[in-house]
Scaffold this motif. Structure first.
Motif, PDB file in Angstrom:
ATOM      1  N   GLY A   7       0.448  -1.307  -0.101  1.00  0.00           N
ATOM      2  CA  GLY A   7       0.077  -0.154   0.391  1.00  0.00           C
ATOM      3  C   GLY A   7       0.918   1.585  -0.071  1.00  0.00           C
ATOM      4  O   GLY A   7       1.391   1.673   1.167  1.00  0.00           O
ATOM      5  N   CYS A   8       1.066   1.834  -1.251  1.00  0.00           N
ATOM      6  CA  CYS A   8       2.031   2.595  -1.593  1.00  0.00           C
ATOM      7  C   CYS A   8       0.671   4.442  -1.520  1.00  0.00           C
ATOM      8  O   CYS A   8       0.941   4.873  -2.583  1.00  0.00           O
ATOM      9  CB  CYS A   8       2.589   2.462  -2.209  1.00  0.00           C
ATOM     10  N   GLY A   9       0.109   4.806  -0.320  1.00  0.00           N
ATOM     11  CA  GLY A   9      -0.775   6.241  -0.955  1.00  0.00           C
ATOM     12  C   GLY A   9      -0.325   6.847   0.312  1.00  0.00           C
ATOM     13  O   GLY A   9       1.530   7.262   0.059  1.00  0.00           O
ATOM     14  N   TYR A  10      -0.576   7.890   0.660  1.00  0.00           N
ATOM     15  CA  TYR A  10       0.108   8.797   1.760  1.00  0.00           C
ATOM     16  C   TYR A  10       0.994   8.655   2.574  1.00  0.00           C
ATOM     17  O   TYR A  10       1.564   8.908   3.600  1.00  0.00           O
ATOM     18  CB  TYR A  10      -0.967   9.884   2.120  1.00  0.00           C
ATOM     19  N   VAL A  31      -0.647  -1.667  -5.773  1.00  0.00           N
ATOM     20  CA  VAL A  31      -2.301  -2.518  -7.003  1.00  0.00           C
ATOM     21  C   VAL A  31      -2.690  -1.811  -8.371  1.00  0.00           C
ATOM     22  O   VAL A  31      -2.904  -2.165  -8.912  1.00  0.00           O
ATOM     23  CB  VAL A  31      -3.525  -3.036  -6.595  1.00  0.00           C
ATOM     24  N   ASP A  32      -1.909  -0.128  -7.548  1.00  0.00           N
ATOM     25  CA  ASP A  32      -2.116   0.895  -8.236  1.00  0.00           C
ATOM     26  C   ASP A  32      -0.954   0.957  -9.725  1.00  0.00           C
ATOM     27  O   ASP A  32      -0.492   1.780  -9.154  1.00  0.00           O
ATOM     28  CB  ASP A  32      -2.850   2.216  -7.790  1.00  0.00           C
ATOM     29  N   GLU A  33      -1.603   0.923 -10.464  1.00  0.00           N
ATOM     30  CA  GLU A  33      -0.317   0.936 -11.311  1.00  0.00           C
ATOM     31  C   GLU A  33       0.059   2.216 -11.962  1.00  0.00           C
ATOM     32  O   GLU A  33       1.973   2.642 -12.190  1.00  0.00           O
ATOM     33  CB  GLU A  33      -0.664   0.106 -12.280  1.00  0.00           C
ATOM     34  N   ALA A 101      -8.067  -8.185   1.962  1.00  0.00           N
ATOM     35  CA  ALA A 101      -6.821  -8.411   1.062  1.00  0.00           C
ATOM     36  C   ALA A 101      -5.304  -8.357   0.548  1.00  0.00           C
ATOM     37  O   ALA A 101      -5.098  -9.483   0.200  1.00  0.00           O
ATOM     38  CB  ALA A 101      -7.582  -7.507  -0.457  1.00  0.00           C
ATOM     39  N   ALA A 102      -4.529  -7.729   0.715  1.00  0.00           N
ATOM     40  CA  ALA A 102      -3.825  -6.987   1.218  1.00  0.00           C
ATOM     41  C   ALA A 102      -2.874  -8.548   1.789  1.00  0.00           C
ATOM     42  O   ALA A 102      -2.430  -9.316   1.009  1.00  0.00           O
ATOM     43  CB  ALA A 102      -3.070  -6.120   1.820  1.00  0.00           C
ATOM     44  N   THR A 103      -3.691  -8.816   3.268  1.00  0.00           N
ATOM     45  CA  THR A 103      -2.839  -9.545   3.839  1.00  0.00           C
ATOM     46  C   THR A 103      -3.316 -10.914   3.406  1.00  0.00           C
ATOM     47  O   THR A 103      -2.132 -12.038   3.982  1.00  0.00           O
ATOM     48  CB  THR A 103      -4.301  -9.771   5.586  1.00  0.00           C
ATOM     49  N   LYS A 119      -0.118  -1.161   9.953  1.00  0.00           N
ATOM     50  CA  LYS A 119      -0.265   0.527  10.443  1.00  0.00           C
ATOM     51  C   LYS A 119      -1.119   0.906   9.709  1.00  0.00           C
ATOM     52  O   LYS A 119      -1.739   1.916  10.631  1.00  0.00           O
ATOM     53  CB  LYS A 119       1.272   1.248   9.127  1.00  0.00           C
ATOM     54  N   SER A 120      -1.998   0.593   9.070  1.00  0.00           N
ATOM     55  CA  SER A 120      -3.653   1.311   9.039  1.00  0.00           C
ATOM     56  C   SER A 120      -4.506   1.223  10.334  1.00  0.00           C
ATOM     57  O   SER A 120      -4.080   0.421  11.508  1.00  0.00           O
ATOM     58  CB  SER A 120      -4.149   0.249   7.821  1.00  0.00           C
ATOM     59  N   THR A 121      -4.757   2.181   9.921  1.00  0.00           N
ATOM     60  CA  THR A 121      -5.852   2.704  11.502  1.00  0.00           C
ATOM     61  C   THR A 121      -7.096   1.922  11.018  1.00  0.00           C
ATOM     62  O   THR A 121      -7.559   1.190   9.902  1.00  0.00           O
ATOM     63  CB  THR A 121      -6.179   3.802  10.583  1.00  0.00           C
ATOM     64  N   GLY A 263      -8.240  12.133   5.188  1.00  0.00           N
ATOM     65  CA  GLY A 263      -9.033  11.160   5.015  1.00  0.00           C
ATOM     66  C   GLY A 263      -8.442  10.607   6.653  1.00  0.00           C
ATOM     67  O   GLY A 263      -8.706   8.923   6.321  1.00  0.00           O
ATOM     68  N   CYS A 264      -8.700  11.553   7.304  1.00  0.00           N
ATOM     69  CA  CYS A 264      -8.486  10.458   8.501  1.00  0.00           C
ATOM     70  C   CYS A 264      -9.590  10.763   9.538  1.00  0.00           C
ATOM     71  O   CYS A 264     -10.287   9.962  10.012  1.00  0.00           O
ATOM     72  CB  CYS A 264      -7.012  10.499   9.117  1.00  0.00           C
ATOM     73  N   LEU A 265      -9.207  12.131  10.869  1.00  0.00           N
ATOM     74  CA  LEU A 265     -10.490  12.459  11.865  1.00  0.00           C
ATOM     75  C   LEU A 265     -11.499  11.952  11.533  1.00  0.00           C
ATOM     76  O   LEU A 265     -12.681  11.408  12.772  1.00  0.00           O
ATOM     77  CB  LEU A 265     -10.327  13.933  12.019  1.00  0.00           C
ATOM     78  N   PRO A 266     -12.541  12.529  10.816  1.00  0.00           N
ATOM     79  CA  PRO A 266     -14.048  12.341  10.005  1.00  0.00           C
ATOM     80  C   PRO A 266     -14.094  10.657  10.279  1.00  0.00           C
ATOM     81  O   PRO A 266     -15.158  10.456  10.668  1.00  0.00           O
ATOM     82  CB  PRO A 266     -14.079  13.231   8.609  1.00  0.00           C
ATOM     83  N   LYS A 267     -13.606   9.998   9.504  1.00  0.00           N
ATOM     84  CA  LYS A 267     -13.721   8.494   9.177  1.00  0.00           C
ATOM     85  C   LYS A 267     -13.262   7.632  10.602  1.00  0.00           C
ATOM     86  O   LYS A 267     -13.721   6.563  10.985  1.00  0.00           O
ATOM     87  CB  LYS A 267     -13.017   7.514   7.982  1.00  0.00           C
ATOM     88  N   ASP A 268     -12.349   8.019  11.325  1.00  0.00           N
ATOM     89  CA  ASP A 268     -12.016   7.552  12.374  1.00  0.00           C
ATOM     90  C   ASP A 268     -12.349   7.585  13.286  1.00  0.00           C
ATOM     91  O   ASP A 268     -12.596   7.079  13.987  1.00  0.00           O
ATOM     92  CB  ASP A 268     -10.108   8.101  12.455  1.00  0.00           C
TER      93      ASP A 268
END
Ligand code: NAD
Length: 437
Positions: A7-10, A31-33, A101-103, A119-121, A263-268
């Protein structure tokens, strides 16, 4: 050490580059080419200060590669899982399909002694569940949860020199093999004195949920004070300075404004409420519903303030929105309050032009119906009202006299209380802040 980062996002792209900077051999997998092609070419797929320079620096050493092929994880001893956990559509809970899926995809490549590090929340209980999967696949592998606290805009520094590490391991045992492995991964920052706490899985997962809930609560607290200040004719910025001098309270995260997003506080906080409900502890977190409601109310309030500023009508008003990212120094527009306000104004008949130094591409993909202008001067030209919604440095330093010569009507709503009201009023502007007279 040989490390894979899945997972190579932010979070993951920065983590991969920083692990290579610490001297490890790292493969980043996603997975994102398109993202992988950018990263492999030394190009940051998103704006994060210092990331591109770091990518180029570490790629030149040969210690950092990127691929879409999960089999490249084979041979690494530590595997960081950094994939997204967005809010489920139509529900408060976190969508765990990416982590699962990643695991699953990683399992066939595990060897004895490997450590899978989440490391994901995630909702509390995830680590225990995934640990079983790992053990079924490879009884001599381990799973740890190592929540991430980086701030976008400061991600490189926060990853290289965090203020603490939290390791969640089976039964919270200090002599767990995963503790030794993580100590080796992080030996440089640990050697510089960074604290590390070892906990059981559930505690480590809850540390992250609790930290974000506390930060969200602090922001909504000061925004609630702003509402009262507005009603009473008081000034929330002075109030925040005064209470912030009490070191039990502290001044950080006490800036009233249009509220939090990203991408964190509201959804978390929503995922935390949903998970507490599943555990039968929903009453403990009902206050977070209010925190969320106060936060969302800032957006409607900002639309109303803009209407007032425009003399009671939005229809046909040319409104310039300064800032689209959810915070300065980032191009992240996930749940950005600035864009949400811009879209609501447009729906109510205003003609909205949005400008931002870094996030216009992302913003246009989310809200194609808005007008975008990269050049600040052009965006400001002939505006009937200006809204400062993301406090990028260049907007905080705008000259009120020069800006007045560009606009049609000198009205400004300072949604982040980032400007000096006296200076702007002295230059002939009608100035409105948040929670100040
Ligand atoms: P993101 O959406 O930017 O990145 C997630 C990446 O995972 C994407 O590039 C996606 O393509 C990839 N991915 C999805 N499924 C995959 C799979 N099966 N295999 C490989 N890659 C896959 O998200 P983000 O902001 O980096 O957040 C990731 C996690 O980190 C979330 O749980 C988030 O809550 C947490 N987190 C984020 C931050 C932050 O500031 N962004 C800070 C702390 C924690």
């Amino acid at each position: 050490m040989q490390i894979s980062v899945i997972g190579c996002g932010y979070l993951g792209a920065v983590h991969a580059a920083c692990m290579a900077k610490l001297g490890h051999d790292v493969v980043g997998i996603d997975v994102d080419e398109r993202k992988i092609a950018d990263l492999a070419a030394g190009k940051a797929p998103f704006f994060e200060p210092g990331l591109e320079e770091l990518l180029l620096e570490v790629q030149a050493t040969g210690r950092l590669t990127f691929t879409t092929d999960m089999s490249a994880a084979q041979g690494s001893t530590v595997h960081f899982v950094c994939v997204g956990t967005p809010q489920k559509k139509g529900e408060n809970a976190a969508d765990m399909t990416y982590v699962d899926a990643a695991t699953q995809a990683l399992l066939p490549y595990l060897s004895a002694g490997d450590v899978v590090v989440g490391k994901s929340t995630v909702p509390v209980g995830t680590a225990a569940r995934l640990a079983e999967l790992v053990l079924q696949q490879e009884p001599k592998a381990h799973l740890a949860w190592n929540p991430e606290f980086l701030r976008e805009g400061h991600a490189v520094k926060d990853t290289l020199t965090p203020d603490r590490f939290v390791y969640g391991v089976h039964e919270g045992s200090e002599d767990h093999a995963a503790v030794a492995a993580l100590d080796e991964v992080y030996s440089t920052p640990l050697g510089m004195g960074t604290r590390r706490l070892v906990a059981d899985y559930a505690t480590a997962e809850l540390v992250k949920a609790a930290a974000n809930s506390f930060l969200a609560t602090k922001i909504s607290f000061i925004n609630a004070m702003a509402e009262v200040c507005e009603a009473a004719g008081a000034d929330v910025t002075v109030l925040a300075d005064a209470i912030g001098l009490d070191d039990r309270i502290g001044r950080k995260f006490l800036n009233a404004g249009i509220g939090f997003g990203g991408g964190c506080l509201p959804k978390d906080i929503r995922a935390f409420m949903a998970r507490a409900g599943e555990l039968g502890a929903d009453q403990a977190l009902t206050f977070l519903r209010e925190v969320d409601a106060i936060n969302m109310r800032r957006r409607t309030r900002t639309v109303e303030l803009t209407r007032e500023l425009c003399g009671g009508v939005l229809m046909g008003q040319r409104i310039t929105v300064l800032g689209a990212a959810f915070k300065p120094d980032s191009d992240d527009v996930r749940d950005s309050p600035a864009l949400s306000i811009a879209a609501q104004l447009q729906l109510q008949g205003a003609v909205v032009t949005v400008t931002d130094p870094e996030s216009l591409g992302n913003a246009a993909r989310r809200f194609p119906e808005l007008n975008y202008e990269a050049n600040t001067e052009e965006a400001l030209r002939n505006a009937d009202a200006v809204l400062l919604l993301t406090e990028w440095k260049e907007y905080r330093h705008l000259d009120p006299h020069e800006t007045r010569d560009l606009v049609g009507n000198a009205r400004i709503l300072d949604g982040r209380n980032a400007l000096d009201p006296q200076k702007w009023r002295a230059a002939g502007w009608t100035y409105r802040g948040v929670g100040r007279p």
